[in-house]
Design a protein around this motif. Sequence first.
Motif, PDB file in Angstrom:
ATOM      1  N   PHE A  92       0.869  -1.167   0.000  1.00 48.37           N
ATOM      2  CA  PHE A  92       0.000   0.000   0.000  1.00 48.37           C
ATOM      3  C   PHE A  92       0.916   1.230   0.000  1.00 48.37           C
ATOM      4  O   PHE A  92       1.526   1.569   1.013  1.00 48.37           O
ATOM      5  N   PHE A  93       1.041   1.872  -1.172  1.00 48.05           N
ATOM      6  CA  PHE A  93       1.963   3.001  -1.321  1.00 48.05           C
ATOM      7  C   PHE A  93       1.208   4.330  -1.457  1.00 48.05           C
ATOM      8  O   PHE A  93       1.801   5.341  -1.817  1.00 48.05           O
ATOM      9  N   GLY A  94      -0.100   4.329  -1.227  1.00 49.23           N
ATOM     10  CA  GLY A  94      -0.893   5.539  -1.457  1.00 49.23           C
ATOM     11  C   GLY A  94      -0.662   6.588  -0.372  1.00 49.23           C
ATOM     12  O   GLY A  94      -0.356   6.248   0.780  1.00 49.23           O
ATOM     13  N   TYR A  95      -0.783   7.866  -0.783  1.00 51.38           N
ATOM     14  CA  TYR A  95      -0.785   8.991   0.165  1.00 51.38           C
ATOM     15  C   TYR A  95       0.456   8.946   1.077  1.00 51.38           C
ATOM     16  O   TYR A  95       1.551   8.624   0.608  1.00 51.38           O
ATOM     17  N   VAL A  96       0.281   9.260   2.365  1.00 49.67           N
ATOM     18  CA  VAL A  96       1.380   9.127   3.335  1.00 49.67           C
ATOM     19  C   VAL A  96       0.757   8.408   4.514  1.00 49.67           C
ATOM     20  O   VAL A  96       0.173   9.025   5.400  1.00 49.67           O
ATOM     21  N   SER A  97       0.826   7.098   4.495  1.00 45.63           N
ATOM     22  CA  SER A  97      -0.029   6.321   5.382  1.00 45.63           C
ATOM     23  C   SER A  97       0.766   5.245   6.106  1.00 45.63           C
ATOM     24  O   SER A  97       1.468   4.458   5.476  1.00 45.63           O
ATOM     25  N   ALA A  98       0.651   5.224   7.425  1.00 46.41           N
ATOM     26  CA  ALA A  98       1.431   4.288   8.225  1.00 46.41           C
ATOM     27  C   ALA A  98       0.689   2.963   8.394  1.00 46.41           C
ATOM     28  O   ALA A  98      -0.535   2.916   8.299  1.00 46.41           O
ATOM     29  N   PRO A  99       1.447   1.892   8.669  1.00 51.11           N
ATOM     30  CA  PRO A  99       0.827   0.588   8.864  1.00 51.11           C
ATOM     31  C   PRO A  99       0.251   0.387  10.266  1.00 51.11           C
ATOM     32  O   PRO A  99      -0.535  -0.519  10.478  1.00 51.11           O
ATOM     33  N   GLY A 100       0.630   1.230  11.233  1.00 49.32           N
ATOM     34  CA  GLY A 100       0.302   0.947  12.640  1.00 49.32           C
ATOM     35  C   GLY A 100       1.317  -0.038  13.204  1.00 49.32           C
ATOM     36  O   GLY A 100       2.036  -0.710  12.453  1.00 49.32           O
ATOM     37  N   THR A 101       1.415  -0.091  14.528  1.00 49.76           N
ATOM     38  CA  THR A 101       2.246  -1.118  15.153  1.00 49.76           C
ATOM     39  C   THR A 101       1.375  -1.851  16.164  1.00 49.76           C
ATOM     40  O   THR A 101       0.441  -1.269  16.733  1.00 49.76           O
ATOM     41  N   ALA A 102       1.704  -3.119  16.369  1.00 47.18           N
ATOM     42  CA  ALA A 102       0.902  -3.918  17.307  1.00 47.18           C
ATOM     43  C   ALA A 102       0.997  -3.340  18.715  1.00 47.18           C
ATOM     44  O   ALA A 102      -0.005  -3.232  19.424  1.00 47.18           O
ATOM     45  N   VAL A 103       2.203  -2.937  19.108  1.00 49.99           N
ATOM     46  CA  VAL A 103       2.360  -2.449  20.492  1.00 49.99           C
ATOM     47  C   VAL A 103       1.570  -1.147  20.684  1.00 49.99           C
ATOM     48  O   VAL A 103       1.019  -0.909  21.764  1.00 49.99           O
ATOM     49  N   ALA A 104       1.461  -0.333  19.641  1.00 49.00           N
ATOM     50  CA  ALA A 104       0.682   0.900  19.763  1.00 49.00           C
ATOM     51  C   ALA A 104      -0.811   0.610  19.865  1.00 49.00           C
ATOM     52  O   ALA A 104      -1.548   1.311  20.556  1.00 49.00           O
ATOM     53  N   ALA A 105      -1.249  -0.445  19.169  1.00 49.25           N
ATOM     54  CA  ALA A 105      -2.668  -0.821  19.271  1.00 49.25           C
ATOM     55  C   ALA A 105      -2.984  -1.250  20.694  1.00 49.25           C
ATOM     56  O   ALA A 105      -4.025  -0.890  21.260  1.00 49.25           O
ATOM     57  N   VAL A 106      -2.067  -2.003  21.291  1.00 50.46           N
ATOM     58  CA  VAL A 106      -2.262  -2.414  22.685  1.00 50.46           C
ATOM     59  C   VAL A 106      -2.211  -1.185  23.600  1.00 50.46           C
ATOM     60  O   VAL A 106      -3.013  -1.039  24.526  1.00 50.46           O
ATOM     61  N   ALA A 107      -1.286  -0.277  23.305  1.00 52.94           N
ATOM     62  CA  ALA A 107      -1.181   0.956  24.113  1.00 52.94           C
ATOM     63  C   ALA A 107      -2.480   1.759  24.050  1.00 52.94           C
ATOM     64  O   ALA A 107      -2.918   2.326  25.052  1.00 52.94           O
ATOM     65  N   ASP A 108      -3.106   1.811  22.854  1.00 56.34           N
ATOM     66  CA  ASP A 108      -4.371   2.540  22.736  1.00 56.34           C
ATOM     67  C   ASP A 108      -5.452   1.913  23.609  1.00 56.34           C
ATOM     68  O   ASP A 108      -6.268   2.623  24.208  1.00 56.34           O
ATOM     69  N   LEU A 109      -5.449   0.608  23.671  1.00 54.95           N
ATOM     70  CA  LEU A 109      -6.415  -0.090  24.536  1.00 54.95           C
ATOM     71  C   LEU A 109      -6.162   0.284  26.004  1.00 54.95           C
ATOM     72  O   LEU A 109      -7.092   0.622  26.741  1.00 54.95           O
ATOM     73  N   VAL A 463       2.929  16.280 -11.487  1.00 55.16           N
ATOM     74  CA  VAL A 463       4.333  16.695 -11.440  1.00 55.16           C
ATOM     75  C   VAL A 463       4.640  17.463 -12.722  1.00 55.16           C
ATOM     76  O   VAL A 463       4.552  16.898 -13.811  1.00 55.16           O
ATOM     77  N   ASN A 464       4.960  18.741 -12.584  1.00 54.41           N
ATOM     78  CA  ASN A 464       5.167  19.624 -13.744  1.00 54.41           C
ATOM     79  C   ASN A 464       4.009  19.504 -14.736  1.00 54.41           C
ATOM     80  O   ASN A 464       4.214  19.455 -15.956  1.00 54.41           O
ATOM     81  N   GLY A 465       2.808  19.385 -14.216  1.00 53.19           N
ATOM     82  CA  GLY A 465       1.620  19.332 -15.055  1.00 53.19           C
ATOM     83  C   GLY A 465       1.286  17.958 -15.616  1.00 53.19           C
ATOM     84  O   GLY A 465       0.266  17.790 -16.274  1.00 53.19           O
ATOM     85  N   ARG A 466       2.131  16.961 -15.371  1.00 49.44           N
ATOM     86  CA  ARG A 466       1.879  15.614 -15.902  1.00 49.44           C
ATOM     87  C   ARG A 466       1.298  14.715 -14.827  1.00 49.44           C
ATOM     88  O   ARG A 466       1.605  14.862 -13.645  1.00 49.44           O
ATOM     89  N   PHE A 467       0.459  13.754 -15.260  1.00 50.05           N
ATOM     90  CA  PHE A 467      -0.128  12.788 -14.333  1.00 50.05           C
ATOM     91  C   PHE A 467       0.944  11.779 -13.908  1.00 50.05           C
ATOM     92  O   PHE A 467       1.520  11.091 -14.739  1.00 50.05           O
ATOM     93  N   ALA A 468       1.178  11.713 -12.608  1.00 49.05           N
ATOM     94  CA  ALA A 468       2.196  10.787 -12.102  1.00 49.05           C
ATOM     95  C   ALA A 468       1.551   9.693 -11.270  1.00 49.05           C
ATOM     96  O   ALA A 468       0.629   9.956 -10.493  1.00 49.05           O
ATOM     97  N   LEU A 469       2.055   8.470 -11.434  1.00 50.58           N
ATOM     98  CA  LEU A 469       1.790   7.410 -10.480  1.00 50.58           C
ATOM     99  C   LEU A 469       2.727   7.686  -9.308  1.00 50.58           C
ATOM    100  O   LEU A 469       3.937   7.779  -9.487  1.00 50.58           O
ATOM    101  N   ARG A 470       2.143   7.876  -8.134  1.00 51.62           N
ATOM    102  CA  ARG A 470       2.952   8.297  -7.005  1.00 51.62           C
ATOM    103  C   ARG A 470       2.846   7.296  -5.871  1.00 51.62           C
ATOM    104  O   ARG A 470       1.755   6.823  -5.536  1.00 51.62           O
ATOM    105  N   GLY A 471       3.977   6.963  -5.303  1.00 56.36           N
ATOM    106  CA  GLY A 471       3.983   6.049  -4.170  1.00 56.36           C
ATOM    107  C   GLY A 471       4.849   6.579  -3.051  1.00 56.36           C
ATOM    108  O   GLY A 471       5.753   7.389  -3.274  1.00 56.36           O
ATOM    109  N   CYS A 472       4.549   6.123  -1.840  1.00 60.33           N
ATOM    110  CA  CYS A 472       5.322   6.510  -0.660  1.00 60.33           C
ATOM    111  C   CYS A 472       5.538   5.239   0.152  1.00 60.33           C
ATOM    112  O   CYS A 472       4.570   4.559   0.514  1.00 60.33           O
ATOM    113  N   VAL A 473       6.800   4.900   0.401  1.00 55.74           N
ATOM    114  CA  VAL A 473       7.101   3.688   1.175  1.00 55.74           C
ATOM    115  C   VAL A 473       7.180   4.087   2.650  1.00 55.74           C
ATOM    116  O   VAL A 473       8.049   4.870   3.044  1.00 55.74           O
TER     117      VAL A 473
END
Length: 502
Positions: A92-109, A463-473
Amino acid sequence: MTSISPVARDADSALDPSPERIREMGAQAVDWMAAYHEAVRDLPIAPQASAAALREVLAEPLPAEGRDFTELLAVFRDVVVPGSRHNGHPRFFGYVSAPGTAVAAVADLLASALNANLPAWRSAPAPVELEHVAIDWIKEALGCDPGAGGLFTSGGSMANFTALAAARHRHCGAEVAAHGAAAHPAPLRVYTSTETHHSIHKAAALLGIGRANVREIPVDAGFRMDVDALVRAIEEDRAAGAEPFCVVANAGTVVTGAVDPLADIAAVARRYGLWMHVDACYGGFARLAPSARPLFDGLAEADSISLDPHKWLYLPADCGCLIYRDPEAARAAFTLDADYTRVTQTDPAEAFAFWDYGPDLSRRFRALKVWMTLAHAGSRAVGDAIEGNLDCARHLAELVDASADFEMLAPPGLSIFCFRYLPPSARTGSRSAADEEAIDRLNERIMVALQRAGSSYLSNASVNGRFALRGCVLNYRTTRRDMEILLDDVRRAADEVTAEAP
Ligand SMILES: *Cc1c(COP(=O)(O)O)cnc(C)c1O
């Protein structure tokens, strides 16, 4: 001393369940989570859902009577999960999007179970101290001075808004706070590059500065702010009677990942007495990766820095962050006298209140997931994961450069890559404007087909007026192999759309 005898609890109920019931709910939920984190690598990334179909299953009148938790978890598992985009998927390379971490999910609980509310120290002493610790760690990761301070926010947009409010207050003072922006005699000016995130414009609109007073400075071939043009714009505006008060630099733009020349911009800010804000929402944590570190020279000179731990610290939403170089300079913008905000503590650390540094009063215990993720993984593992993401973006660019059917539209910036597919007719010779438009349309259709197929996901950019396929790792799960699979998936999507009628 009289002791208070415990009051017997009423029978187990939905609002006040017994420990056994809580354990049962938690165990079912955590079982789901463990299986999900294992399965997310192989799920189709985006759902084939329509709003109408989802509403048909989910909408119902407010239920008067309660239902069993197991039944609700089944709705979550059978409707909500398949109707969600899986941001933790390694491609999933769309936008600027994090995967989450398991320990953070537990921390949220845990944070919700403790139900700490953090407007001020007295409301939650240890949680507030933990927020200070987590902010100190982030300052260290960024190379900030020990005197800096900050707070967590809902996200980067709110951090940018808060920073601009502090900057405006430093320039305009109490007059505008009391009587509104119209009380200020001259138009204010904010400077930022053409590549800046729209949350800066939104903040300017909401703060009464006005979108038209955000001056967009041109960029160089690497999409970095042209500092000479910045100086010219400031001089021009001053000569015309406007008041330059703030410059917003980018440390990682969302379109191409460009990092503005921060040290040069800091020098200009000093020379003209401007508040320097850095939008490092996407890029800031890349300072933990050795290969990116030099890009952040000058960052610590900023008056304020926005970051999103829910991006490159890999945390689940929501968690933004704002760092002030001199927290006292920001305080005047937010502090208010009210009976319920009167503080009786005399120790300054115990009189501390976050409401003096931002717009929120009630605040979630976001610090727990930041602290737990950093303390559990360690900064080295986070830095290594970020370095791996940077390497994946460079690897993609190498693969693109080495193939005839793709071309890069911008150099990869941090972990963002912008490229496009070239049909056979466009691979040699010159292209007319009509050819370029046809390539734009083709790539847009490729993106839609790619998203539909579900194995890789890119979003788009101009990008400079052209349609770009854009990804963010932005995922510790992503490997070089995923970049190779991505290009094969794009080729497959291109074959599919060229086989259809145009
Ligand atoms: C994501 C992002 C924002 C907005 O942050 P939110 O957390 O989505 O509100 C602002 N600026 C940049 C550079 C970003 O990447």
